[in-house]
Design an enzyme around this catalytic site. Sequence first.
Site, PDB file in Angstrom:
ATOM      1  N   ARG A  54       0.792  -1.208   0.000  1.00 15.61           N
ATOM      2  CA  ARG A  54       0.000   0.000   0.000  1.00 15.61           C
ATOM      3  C   ARG A  54       0.833   1.270   0.000  1.00 15.61           C
ATOM      4  O   ARG A  54       0.646   2.141  -0.830  1.00 15.61           O
ATOM      5  CB  ARG A  54      -0.822   0.062   1.295  1.00 15.61           C
ATOM      6  CG  ARG A  54      -2.268   0.167   1.160  1.00 15.61           C
ATOM      7  CD  ARG A  54      -2.838  -0.390   2.442  1.00 15.61           C
ATOM      8  NE  ARG A  54      -2.059  -1.539   2.859  1.00 15.61           N
ATOM      9  CZ  ARG A  54      -2.273  -2.775   2.419  1.00 15.61           C
ATOM     10  NH1 ARG A  54      -3.239  -3.018   1.595  1.00 15.61           N
ATOM     11  NH2 ARG A  54      -1.515  -3.776   2.808  1.00 15.61           N
ATOM     12  N   THR A  55       1.728   1.367   0.961  1.00 16.01           N
ATOM     13  CA  THR A  55       2.402   2.652   1.141  1.00 16.01           C
ATOM     14  C   THR A  55       3.233   2.999  -0.099  1.00 16.01           C
ATOM     15  O   THR A  55       3.157   4.113  -0.617  1.00 16.01           O
ATOM     16  CB  THR A  55       3.266   2.631   2.409  1.00 16.01           C
ATOM     17  OG1 THR A  55       2.439   2.238   3.494  1.00 16.01           O
ATOM     18  CG2 THR A  55       3.867   3.985   2.700  1.00 16.01           C
ATOM     19  N   LYS A  83      25.078  -4.856  -0.574  1.00 16.71           N
ATOM     20  CA  LYS A  83      26.552  -4.844  -0.675  1.00 16.71           C
ATOM     21  C   LYS A  83      27.172  -4.127   0.516  1.00 16.71           C
ATOM     22  O   LYS A  83      28.379  -3.958   0.587  1.00 16.71           O
ATOM     23  CB  LYS A  83      26.973  -4.099  -1.947  1.00 16.71           C
ATOM     24  CG  LYS A  83      26.529  -4.723  -3.233  1.00 16.71           C
ATOM     25  CD  LYS A  83      27.108  -3.885  -4.382  1.00 16.71           C
ATOM     26  CE  LYS A  83      26.519  -4.281  -5.711  1.00 16.71           C
ATOM     27  NZ  LYS A  83      26.828  -3.265  -6.731  1.00 16.71           N
ATOM     28  N   ARG A 104      11.293   3.710   3.496  1.00 20.89           N
ATOM     29  CA  ARG A 104      10.874   2.815   4.582  1.00 20.89           C
ATOM     30  C   ARG A 104      12.071   1.965   4.975  1.00 20.89           C
ATOM     31  O   ARG A 104      12.813   1.490   4.103  1.00 20.89           O
ATOM     32  CB  ARG A 104       9.734   1.910   4.115  1.00 20.89           C
ATOM     33  CG  ARG A 104       9.467   0.777   5.094  1.00 20.89           C
ATOM     34  CD  ARG A 104       8.210   0.046   4.787  1.00 20.89           C
ATOM     35  NE  ARG A 104       7.045   0.874   5.060  1.00 20.89           N
ATOM     36  CZ  ARG A 104       5.796   0.405   5.065  1.00 20.89           C
ATOM     37  NH1 ARG A 104       5.559  -0.864   4.796  1.00 20.89           N
ATOM     38  NH2 ARG A 104       4.777   1.201   5.335  1.00 20.89           N
ATOM     39  N   HIS A 132       5.114   6.289  11.592  1.00 20.38           N
ATOM     40  CA  HIS A 132       4.631   6.133  10.213  1.00 20.38           C
ATOM     41  C   HIS A 132       3.743   7.342   9.906  1.00 20.38           C
ATOM     42  O   HIS A 132       2.525   7.235   9.827  1.00 20.38           O
ATOM     43  CB  HIS A 132       3.855   4.822  10.102  1.00 20.38           C
ATOM     44  CG  HIS A 132       3.556   4.382   8.708  1.00 20.38           C
ATOM     45  ND1 HIS A 132       3.690   5.202   7.607  1.00 20.38           N
ATOM     46  CD2 HIS A 132       3.114   3.190   8.227  1.00 20.38           C
ATOM     47  CE1 HIS A 132       3.333   4.526   6.526  1.00 20.38           C
ATOM     48  NE2 HIS A 132       2.990   3.304   6.875  1.00 20.38           N
TER      49      HIS A 132
HETATM   50  C1  NCD Z   1       1.341  -0.497   8.335  1.00 20.18           C
HETATM   51  C2  NCD Z   1       2.847  -0.400   8.508  1.00 20.18           C
HETATM   52  O1  NCD Z   1       3.592  -0.637   7.548  1.00 20.18           O
HETATM   53  O2  NCD Z   1       3.246  -0.063   9.601  1.00 20.18           O
HETATM   54  N1  NCD Z   1       0.965  -0.704   7.004  1.00 20.18           N
HETATM   55  C3  NCD Z   1       0.862   0.351   6.151  1.00 20.18           C
HETATM   56  O3  NCD Z   1       1.761   1.118   5.934  1.00 20.18           O
HETATM   57  N2  NCD Z   1      -0.322   0.574   5.591  1.00 20.18           N
HETATM   58  C4  NCD Z   1       0.714  -1.464   9.264  1.00 20.18           C
HETATM   59  C5  NCD Z   1       1.221  -2.879   9.272  1.00 20.18           C
HETATM   60  O4  NCD Z   1       2.126  -3.239   8.537  1.00 20.18           O
HETATM   61  O5  NCD Z   1       0.666  -3.635  10.045  1.00 20.18           O
END
Ligand code: NCD
Length: 308
Positions: A54-55, A83, A104, A132
């Site tokens: 999703r993100t 590496k 991320r 997040h």
């Molecule tokens: C969340 C995350 O990555 O922290 N997901 C997301 O970004 N929509 C929640 C999760 O992974 O449980």
Amino acid sequence: MNELRHLMSPLDLSVEELNALMDTAEKIRSDPERYAHVCDGKILATCFYEPSTRTRLSFESAMLHMGGRTMGFASADSSSAAKGESVADTIRIISCFADICAMRHPKEGAPMVAAAHSTIPVINAGDGGHQHPTQTLTDLMTIRSLKGTLSGMTVGLCGDLKFGRTVHSLIQALLRYENVRFVMISPEELKLPGYIIEELKTKPNAGFAEITKLEEAMPMLDILYMTRVQRERFFNEEDYVRLKDFYILDKKKMRLAKEDMIVLHPLPRVNEIAVEVDQDPRAKYFEQVKYGMYIRMALILMLLRIEI
Ligand code: NCD
């Protein structure tokens, strides 16, 4: 010269800026055509050292919907991290190729290190069990759109409150609104980290309770925010197996809730919401995803200082 801005935590934005972002996102939602070329020629890099559907795709979709382009990697194995390259060096390189970066990383603080060495805006797209912020922007926009306000709510946060970074960011953000009450619903082992509890205690405008039984909380809630038990952050599989199905929201529990309560979840869902709940009009977690794209569009515009 304009000062370079990053987004590491929801608190990097003032309440006024947050409201302005949500207003822009609403405008984009109601007239997407008007924004279809505002990022022509711009490039977003998505640097994901940890899995995401999703993100990452939400960021990419946000940029593509504004005429920009995207590049990046979706796992640490497919980048030079395999590496041994440091995040600091990687972002120096990415800064030469792109205009903005969403990152991320499984290690708490990694996007902050990147921001310190970057010449382009860096967005924290999730750092370990810490923060997040763009999920929080998504959550705030969903709540504001569906409930009309962010104040005066009773919010139930259920599941893995220890490792769930979306919960940490959401609490910090909601604490800045008037009269918000939190009901923390988790097993003993997955309670909120101490530093968040301390922040809660310093806010006289917010109340909070910690409980174990979801059924007890249901009748009081305006919002129920369900979360997945974060398997990847456990030290041993046995603990995960013992706790993973601690909460399962089903039709029976939904009967205890207010008619206008809404159920949110950052997704991915595992077992914590039974599929039968998806049909309930109060289940808003799929709608929530759509808000995520619009608010990321607004954020990209803000950080790139593109004004319409
Ligand atoms: C969340 C995350 O990555 O922290 N997901 C997301 O970004 N929509 C929640 C999760 O992974 O449980």
